[in-house]
Design a protein around this motif. Structure first.
Motif, PDB file in Angstrom:
ATOM      1  N   CYS A  10       0.957  -1.050   0.190  1.00 21.56           N
ATOM      2  CA  CYS A  10      -0.064   0.066  -0.033  1.00 21.56           C
ATOM      3  C   CYS A  10       1.090   1.233  -0.081  1.00 21.56           C
ATOM      4  O   CYS A  10       1.886   1.302   0.855  1.00 21.56           O
ATOM      5  N   CYS A  11       0.532   2.140  -0.801  1.00 21.68           N
ATOM      6  CA  CYS A  11       1.563   3.378  -1.039  1.00 21.68           C
ATOM      7  C   CYS A  11       0.553   4.637  -0.347  1.00 21.68           C
ATOM      8  O   CYS A  11       1.078   5.645  -0.361  1.00 21.68           O
ATOM      9  N   GLY A  12      -0.686   4.431   0.235  1.00 21.00           N
ATOM     10  CA  GLY A  12      -1.300   5.422   1.260  1.00 21.00           C
ATOM     11  C   GLY A  12      -2.110   6.242  -0.047  1.00 21.00           C
ATOM     12  O   GLY A  12      -2.486   7.466   0.631  1.00 21.00           O
ATOM     13  N   ALA A  13      -2.496   5.981  -1.079  1.00 13.67           N
ATOM     14  CA  ALA A  13      -2.996   6.843  -1.956  1.00 13.67           C
ATOM     15  C   ALA A  13      -4.470   7.245  -1.448  1.00 13.67           C
ATOM     16  O   ALA A  13      -4.978   8.157  -1.569  1.00 13.67           O
ATOM     17  N   GLY A  14      -5.100   6.028  -0.884  1.00 15.15           N
ATOM     18  CA  GLY A  14      -6.592   6.342  -0.458  1.00 15.15           C
ATOM     19  C   GLY A  14      -7.638   6.446  -1.331  1.00 15.15           C
ATOM     20  O   GLY A  14      -8.654   6.601  -1.195  1.00 15.15           O
ATOM     21  N   THR A  15      -7.028   5.905  -2.644  1.00 17.66           N
ATOM     22  CA  THR A  15      -7.972   5.798  -3.779  1.00 17.66           C
ATOM     23  C   THR A  15      -9.335   5.022  -3.318  1.00 17.66           C
ATOM     24  O   THR A  15     -10.436   5.086  -3.617  1.00 17.66           O
ATOM     25  N   CYS A  16      -9.046   3.925  -2.475  1.00 19.31           N
ATOM     26  CA  CYS A  16      -9.662   2.627  -2.214  1.00 19.31           C
ATOM     27  C   CYS A  16     -10.573   3.309  -1.204  1.00 19.31           C
ATOM     28  O   CYS A  16     -12.237   3.049  -1.227  1.00 19.31           O
ATOM     29  N   GLN A  26      -7.919   4.430   6.126  1.00 23.92           N
ATOM     30  CA  GLN A  26      -6.566   4.576   6.339  1.00 23.92           C
ATOM     31  C   GLN A  26      -6.170   4.896   7.709  1.00 23.92           C
ATOM     32  O   GLN A  26      -6.709   5.894   8.264  1.00 23.92           O
ATOM     33  N   VAL A  33      -3.719   1.446   4.385  1.00 17.69           N
ATOM     34  CA  VAL A  33      -4.945   0.903   4.396  1.00 17.69           C
ATOM     35  C   VAL A  33      -5.477   0.042   5.732  1.00 17.69           C
ATOM     36  O   VAL A  33      -4.664  -0.501   6.047  1.00 17.69           O
ATOM     37  N   CYS A  55      -6.331   0.517  -7.708  1.00 16.08           N
ATOM     38  CA  CYS A  55      -5.364   0.657  -6.324  1.00 16.08           C
ATOM     39  C   CYS A  55      -3.996   0.716  -6.954  1.00 16.08           C
ATOM     40  O   CYS A  55      -3.708  -0.146  -7.483  1.00 16.08           O
ATOM     41  N   PRO A  56      -3.403   1.933  -6.793  1.00 14.86           N
ATOM     42  CA  PRO A  56      -2.142   2.179  -7.573  1.00 14.86           C
ATOM     43  C   PRO A  56      -0.924   1.435  -6.990  1.00 14.86           C
ATOM     44  O   PRO A  56       0.068   1.294  -7.363  1.00 14.86           O
ATOM     45  N   GLY A  57      -1.124   0.810  -5.708  1.00 12.62           N
ATOM     46  CA  GLY A  57      -0.274  -0.022  -4.905  1.00 12.62           C
ATOM     47  C   GLY A  57      -0.393  -1.541  -5.243  1.00 12.62           C
ATOM     48  O   GLY A  57       0.378  -2.297  -4.831  1.00 12.62           O
ATOM     49  N   ALA A  59      -2.411  -3.375  -4.132  1.00  6.93           N
ATOM     50  CA  ALA A  59      -2.464  -3.881  -2.514  1.00  6.93           C
ATOM     51  C   ALA A  59      -3.963  -4.391  -2.279  1.00  6.93           C
ATOM     52  O   ALA A  59      -3.840  -5.281  -1.059  1.00  6.93           O
ATOM     53  N   ILE A  60      -4.949  -4.500  -3.036  1.00 14.71           N
ATOM     54  CA  ILE A  60      -5.955  -5.230  -2.644  1.00 14.71           C
ATOM     55  C   ILE A  60      -6.297  -6.400  -3.650  1.00 14.71           C
ATOM     56  O   ILE A  60      -6.086  -6.326  -4.813  1.00 14.71           O
TER      57      ILE A  60
HETATM   58  S1  SF4 Z   1      -4.882  -0.012  -0.697  1.00 15.34           S
HETATM   59 FE1  SF4 Z   1      -4.445   1.041  -2.494  1.00 15.34          FE
HETATM   60  S2  SF4 Z   1      -5.907   2.438  -2.948  1.00 15.34           S
HETATM   61 FE2  SF4 Z   1      -5.835   1.855  -0.738  1.00 15.34          FE
HETATM   62  S3  SF4 Z   1      -4.627   3.654   0.447  1.00 15.34           S
HETATM   63 FE3  SF4 Z   1      -3.469   1.555  -0.142  1.00 15.34          FE
HETATM   64  S4  SF4 Z   1      -2.465   2.251  -2.061  1.00 15.34           S
HETATM   65 FE4  SF4 Z   1      -4.178   3.483  -1.808  1.00 15.34          FE
END
Ligand code: SF4
Ligand SMILES: Cc1cc2nc3c(=O)[nH]c(=O)nc-3n(C[C@H](O)[C@H](O)[C@H](O)COP(=O)(O)OP(=O)(O)OC[C@H]3O[C@@H](n4cnc5c(N)ncnc54)[C@H](O)[C@@H]3O)c2cc1C
Lengths: 66, 393
Positions: A10-16, A26, A33, A55-57, A59-60
């Motif tokens: 997870c890069c913490g983008a918060g898109t999810c 988050q 996440v 999700c840009p990481g 991670a899901i």
């Molecule tokens: S799980 Fe993906 S979309 Fe959600 S905060 Fe982490 S990188 Fe961002």
């Protein structure tokens, strides 16, 4: 449907969180996440699949048959 | 509008794959083909300059999806065969290996190609970093005792310098800006970035443009600066921008001008769409042609394209977002920043290495930068969305 997240990716983008605030949040300190609901209801399946796809990481993960 | 009976996606990376996933998610059951120039299954680029270059991930860990997930998409992936020509009227793509592919809808998602310095081709020790193969070639060249010069003080160059330095290899960063990313971040955040790089051991050679390379017996020996100085180097990474990969579209009937020019629906011509780094589309909210080079745009624009292929007829109006990871700083940027914006810290404290800064122009918030405060930065994003959409007619 079963949702899993990989904190290490997870890069913490918060898109999810923006897409599905009932399923994802988050952490306050580092933005990683938090999975609020491993088995989201049917009405949320579409948006959870979208969250996993965008999700840009990467991670899901979603397993459909669980 | 009826759904097309088949879709061809050119470019097998983030935007191309997300287009296919969104088509299937939205219930599209027609034939889908993805054509990719590289021989690899779709992989992700952000980890290349971070985990893969640094050695904490094996190349396979950058893969976007498992083979099982890909096969569930019921899509034919043709890899290792670049498109060489498009006939937009007939929606036919010709490939290097001689294939001819025609579809009702074609999605152009070919990304970017790095800019290079004159004399770079064929010179040993000079690298760019766009593909997995580029990354592995650079890694192999980072032998002990070598000195690296990174050319380019933008986000990619600064990130590469940080990763190489953290791996224990001596590295210098060269470019015209007073501090890394100064033209974008402005003095406060770029100044902190310069301090961070210097404190961790990156030699900053900024403020002078790079004019060329010095060579010795077919291998690079240094980087020439506009000041006349030559920085000695055994390995040079050229990371000063990239251009849309559109040369194969010459004569196709699709307009290319710093990217594939599209309307607000990301449509370049009848049945032809573009997504990701290569697309320059009309952002209705900003009333401007915009091309974004970031990871979330690649997937969000792909979702918009898939919807428009299926007849949703919606304009694509994102708030731009990117993140970068350099040493222990995780920087998240929403909206657009500029060096001359008025900057105020709205949360946290730069002195403590955690803060959110707001960027304003003409009294309007245009962007937010979070430094080790991703969640708080995201929560401030709505301040921008208002300003972005305020330009709507
Ligand atoms: S799980 Fe993906 S979309 Fe959600 S905060 Fe982490 S990188 Fe961002
Ligand atoms: C090293 C690196 C680090 C990055 N880090 C970040 C980051 O931290 N945060 C962030 O927000 N963004 C980052 N980015 C940007 C992000 O990776 C891109 O915005 C994203 O990859 C764009 O996706 P795309 O699918 O549009 O293009 P690309 O990922 O470039 O994919 C295009 C694909 O098309 C293929 N192709 C090209 N020409 C042809 C042809 N003629 N025929 C067939 N196929 C073709 C290419 O081989 C490629 O696989 C980074 C980029 C790089 C290179």
């Amino acid at each position: 449907m079963k949702v899993t997240v990989d904190e290490a990716k997870c890069c913490g983008a918060g898109t999810c969180v923006m897409l599905a605030p009932d399923v994802f949040d988050q952490r306050d300190d580092d933005g990683i996440v938090i999975l609020l609901d491993e088995h989201p209801g049917e009405a949320l399946h579409g948006v959870v699949r979208e969250a996993a796809s965008v999700c840009p990481g990467v991670a899901i993960s979603v397993s459909e048959d669980a | 509008m009826t759904a097309p009976s088949d879709v061809l996606v050119v470019g097998a990376s983030a935007a191309g794959l997300a287009t296919v996933e969104a088509l299937r998610r939205k219930g599209y059951a027609g034939r889908v083909t993805v054509l990719g120039a590289e021989a690899h299954l779709p992989y992700d680029r952000p980890p290349l300059s971070k985990q893969v270059l640094g050695g904490s991930w094996l190349p396979g860990q950058a893969q976007l999806r498992t083979p099982a997930t890909l096969s569930a998409l019921d899509t034919e992936f043709i890899l290792g065969d670049p498109a060489v020509r498009l006939d937009a009227g007939a929606r036919t793509v010709h490939t290097a290996a001689g294939r001819t592919l025609t579809a009702d809808a074609v999605v152009l998602a070919t990304g970017l190609r790095p800019r290079t310095l004159p004399g770079q081709d064929g010179l040993a020790g000079v690298h760019v970093l766009r593909t997995l193969d580029d990354t592995l070639a650079l890694r192999t060249d980072l032998a002990p005792g070598r000195r690296v010069v990174v050319v380019g003080d933008g986000v990619l160059g600064a990130e590469i310098a940080a990763t190489v330095c953290a791996a224990g290899v001596p590295v210098a960063l060269a470019g015209p800006q007073p501090a890394p990313l100064a033209y974008q971040f402005g003095p406060l955040a770029a100044g902190l970035l310069a301090e961070l790089h210097a404190a961790r051991g990156v030699e900053l050679r900024l403020g002078s443009a790079v004019t060329g390379l010095a060579a010795d017996h077919g291998r690079v020996a240094g980087v020439r600066l506009a000041s006349g100085e030559v920085l000695a180097a055994d390995v040079v990474v050229v990371a000063f921008g990239a251009a849309p990969a559109t040369e194969w579209l010459a004569g196709s009937g699709v307009v290319c001008d710093n990217g594939v020019v599209c309307d607000s629906r990301c449509r370049a011509a009848d049945g032809i769409y573009a997504a990701g780094d290569v697309a320059r589309w009309h952002h209705e909210g900003l009333d401007a042609l915009l091309r974004l080079e970031n990871r979330t745009n690649a997937t969000e624009q792909a979702v918009a394209v898939a919807g428009n292929i299926l007849g949703e007829d919606r304009p694509y109006m994102p708030v731009p977002y990117f993140w970068t990871h350099q040493f222990d700083a995780r920087i998240h940027v929403h909206g657009t920043l500029s060096a001359d914006a008025e900057v105020s810290v709205v949360e946290g404290d730069p002195g403590e290495g955690r803060f959110v800064a707001q960027y304003r122009r003409d009294g309007k918030v245009t962007g937010v930068l979070g430094w080790n405060m991703p969640k708080q930065a995201r929560l401030r994003r709505q301040d921008i969305a208002g300003a972005v959409l305020a330009g709507r007619t």
